[in-house]
Design an enzyme around this catalytic site. Structure first.
Site, PDB file in Angstrom:
ATOM      1  CD  GLU A  70      -5.873   5.429   0.410  1.00 19.21           C
ATOM      2  OE1 GLU A  70      -4.937   6.236   0.619  1.00 19.21           O
ATOM      3  OE2 GLU A  70      -6.090   4.433   1.131  1.00 19.21           O
ATOM      4  CG  HIS A 103      -1.832   1.103   1.392  1.00 16.30           C
ATOM      5  ND1 HIS A 103      -3.181   1.009   1.106  1.00 16.30           N
ATOM      6  CD2 HIS A 103      -1.638   2.385   1.792  1.00 16.30           C
ATOM      7  CE1 HIS A 103      -3.763   2.182   1.315  1.00 16.30           C
ATOM      8  NE2 HIS A 103      -2.851   3.041   1.734  1.00 16.30           N
ATOM      9  CD  GLU A 104       1.404   3.540   3.710  1.00 20.03           C
ATOM     10  OE1 GLU A 104       1.530   4.588   3.029  1.00 20.03           O
ATOM     11  OE2 GLU A 104       0.403   3.324   4.433  1.00 20.03           O
ATOM     12  CG  HIS A 124       0.302   6.365  -0.581  1.00 18.72           C
ATOM     13  ND1 HIS A 124      -0.700   7.096  -1.157  1.00 18.72           N
ATOM     14  CD2 HIS A 124      -0.280   5.628   0.399  1.00 18.72           C
ATOM     15  CE1 HIS A 124      -1.855   6.830  -0.545  1.00 18.72           C
ATOM     16  NE2 HIS A 124      -1.631   5.933   0.397  1.00 18.72           N
TER      17      HIS A 124
END
Lengths: 497, 497
Positions: A291, A261-262, A265
């Protein structure tokens, strides 16, 4: 003074924007360090330092001389830096409409709100936090009143995080999510669940696997860091300095998905056009588009069978006791369980959006004054029962679970669900453009996907609006259809619906 | 506008100083992170961010409104914040005399100088660096010309690091060091050396012992950090956030002494009066007084027999293979070897000052124009032969070993030797005031010493000048006598002179 030549005005703007971005970088480092490195007793002083840096940046951002420069450059149609000028002018014109005193009060109320929130969590009593929430809401009403031309006061809050998105549109989109998901989740609840993964999963081994996965995605040791933080996040301090955080826990493999997930980003920031460095346009265009990147890598790549067909043997070898008897199909089912939970950050891909729908509805009602802060717990209980069919009794599992309202971040939550929607829209477009994608994922080759995202989403930074990015990449406006279709197809297959 | 009331002027000053100190804290964090955490590819952007923060701080520090406020407060004899006002006024009056353009040129030349220095080290050729050094020297002449009232242009450089110290006084003091040390070192060279310690010393075990020693000295886990850095340093980001760095190397125990050294710096910052927080007076009063603290803990405490009589059994247990056959007396001798080395940072307590004497003499000659940058290597070789009796052939072991000149930090080196001198002066006073000190050290009790230093040296921060601190703590002015007496007594005993 005579007005400067266009080229020198452009240079003067670049200098001012470089200064603003440098102050932003200092602020990002102060924030990263606060959560990752700072000894706890440094907290009070750190708050002061961050406030000072922000105050100076705000003063520079609202400088009338900057406004004059931007007016001049905006009037020049031949301006090569048009995207940069547009973003800077938007920020400036917005900032000068908010009185300095209100900016200060909002910052103070956010600090007080977080203290009250911690005290309420300690006391397990929402009433301890309610007055601080009421104050944050009142200040957001004042903020919204600075933009009386907007159709709904909540539009002014959305605009901070998701430029141009309206409350009316969010209501439509979230209505469709509610309608499309409540039934699916209820149907899944009737079906048997697959066997759960049982740890322990050694934290050191998880860290190693996480780094391996991250390197595959684009993490480079000389330009990135991976650290641990209680609340994982990612940010780019500056070009060549991307920082990802995660939290590993021996009871589950959730830390691996947090890293994916990170990394989503981090890759967004990393792949913005370097020509936009040291401007205010050289970053993600909105939290929703941001997101979409984290969700895409976490869920659409990271919870897919092709992805794990490459990595699962290594994972199994790293955790032989826990995974010896779990085959790839079983692992894939186990990491795609749908099970309503009261806690947003534990929510799966299907139930997550409904947590957001509830928060959005409550925020709008708070801002409109039809819901008092003191009545939030009752509204929360009703909403969770209606949306997810679960009973919330402990306020820590209810409206005290998130820090956002305490920090005054109303208007932020919708971007999480927007991200999921946009991720599925992009995924449809990617599937069309990259027919060999599954094969690439199955051999651990992320270059085609990364290149597509760089070209269609990342490179323009803020020089395109969120709607422009979405339209450019998919030909469509914001549409929950692809997300709903994806969830129905995926869970239909996994749960035999 | 009517002039504000004294109390509100004092409050306005505090607000401005808080802002300056907050910017300072941001700068300190940027610098710490640059050396400890930052991925290497972030270096270029980091330089820009640090320059922007410094430029904004300089603009605030030279604001005429600050000057007016300081004039008003300085005229008020009843001003309770007199020390804070005096320091702030001194900084302001100094800063406004340096043209903004010169500040910018000095920063650019420092960046270019460090690049040239790296290139020269790569090429092992001082000539590659000489033009950049010449440029840094020329800019320092311009800086000195801003203060024509000073007796010697080098006084203006000393003043940056050691307020009120003069070139004339450094010449006298360093002359005495030269005279007192050259003979001692030559005499030691005639004597047999004790057996050396032979590693390897496991780096992980060193780190644990270092933390244990640091905790004894005052390191607290919730308010300090210990990290690794290529060039160890210490700084306090803000109250409650002290950071110490070290470098551990399996070949020697030098990392342990680096930690004791940096803890000395850290304790100084940590024990400044909290009432001075968020002013420009809440830090060490000069680099010389700072270095006296690091030297005191590293050498006078950390290389003493009482200190190790407490810790040595644990050290021996941590490194049984290396230390099993070395008793406490042997260890004490081994960590107090005197052996001239061409490298300053490897120098022992006796030879260290002479490395500084050489650098001071060359700096003054460069500034006066009696030495050209290109002729530095020859002057260096002559000086090292004369002072330490050693031949320097590799420029990396000669004038390319230190980064200071590359960064334009002329006037900095003398503070290292001043620190050693002041440490011995303080130690004499401490011995007089704390007759039981050895017994306390032998049981690992540093509280009496720490309390003495807090009271006599640390608490006043910059509200006392270096000379005032020294006089208050010892009743004396700067005097190399105690250092020379200490070295003659210590090495006389250890080497049987």
């Amino acid at each position: 003074m005579p007005s400067p030549e266009p080229s020198s005005a452009a240079a003067a703007l670049r200098e001012r924007l470089a200064e603003l971005d440098d102050l932003g970088a200092a602020g990002r480092l102060l924030a990263w360090d606060q959560q990752v490195m700072m000894p706890p007793r440094g907290a009070a002083a750190r708050g002061e330092v961050m406030a000072t840096v922000e105050r100076l940046a705000h003063a520079r951002a609202t400088d009338p001389a900057l406004g004059a420069l931007l007016d001049e450059l905006a009037a020049d149609a031949a301006q090569p830096d048009a995207g940069v000028v547009r973003v800077a002018r938007r920020d400036h014109l917005r900032a000068v409409r908010i009185p300095e005193a209100l900016v200060g009060e909002i910052a103070l109320a956010a600090a007080a709100g977080q203290e009250a929130w911690l005290a309420a969590r300690e006391a397990r009593d929402f009433a301890v936090f309610a007055p601080a929430l009421e104050r944050n809401v009142a200040l957001r009403r004042e903020l919204a009143a600075c933009f009386p031309e907007l159709a709904h006061p909540y539009d002014a809050l959305l605009d901070v995080y998701e430029p141009d998105l309206t409350t009316a549109r969010v209501r439509e989109v979230f209505g469709a999510l509610r309608e499309g998901l409540v039934g699916l989740i209820a149907a899944i609840a009737e079906r048997p669940q697959p066997p759960e993964l049982r740890g322990p999963f050694d934290v050191g081994a998880q860290r190693e696997i996480a780094l391996l996965l991250a390197r595959g995605l684009g993490f480079e040791d000389d330009g990135w860091r991976l650290d641990e933080a209680v609340h994982p996040f990612a940010l780019a301090i500056a070009p060549g300095d991307a920082r990802v955080t995660a939290r590993f826990d021996a009871a589950s493999l959730s830390g691996l998905f947090a890293v994916l997930h990170e990394m989503g980003h981090g890759l967004y920031e990393h792949q913005v056009d370097p020509a936009l460095a040291r401007t205010t346009a050289g970053t993600g265009t909105s939290l929703g588009i941001h997101e979409s990147q984290s969700r895409l890598w976490e869920n659409l790549v990271g919870r897919s069978e092709p992805f794990w067909s490459h990595h699962y043997p290594r994972l199994q070898a790293a955790f032989p006791a826990a995974l010896r008897d779990v085959d790839l199909a079983g692992f894939h089912r186990a990491i795609n369980v749908v099970r309503p939970s009261p806690i947003r950050v534990h929510a799966d891909e299907a139930t997550y959006s409904l947590h957001i729908v509830l928060r959005f509805e409550l925020e709008v009602a708070l801002l409109e004054g039809t819901l008092a802060a003191a009545d939030v717990p009752a509204a929360w209980t009703d909403g969770m029962r209606e949306l997810l069919g679960i009973e919330v009794t402990d306020p820590l599992d209810g409206p005290l679970q998130d820090i956002h309202w305490a920090a005054g971040e109303l208007g932020y939550f919708p971007t999480y669900a927007i991200g999921g929607i946009v991720a599925s829209q992009l995924w449809e477009a990617i599937r069309g453009d990259l027919p060999e994608l599954d094969a690439a994922l199955a051999r651990g080759d992320y270059e085609p996907l990364r290149a597509w995202l760089a070209e269609r989403v990342h490179r323009p930074g803020r020089t395109l609006t969120p709607a422009e990015v979405l339209r450019g990449a998919t030909g469509q406006d914001l549409d929950p259809g692809p997300l709903l279709a994806h969830l129905h197809a995926k869970y239909g297959a996994l749960y035999g619906l």
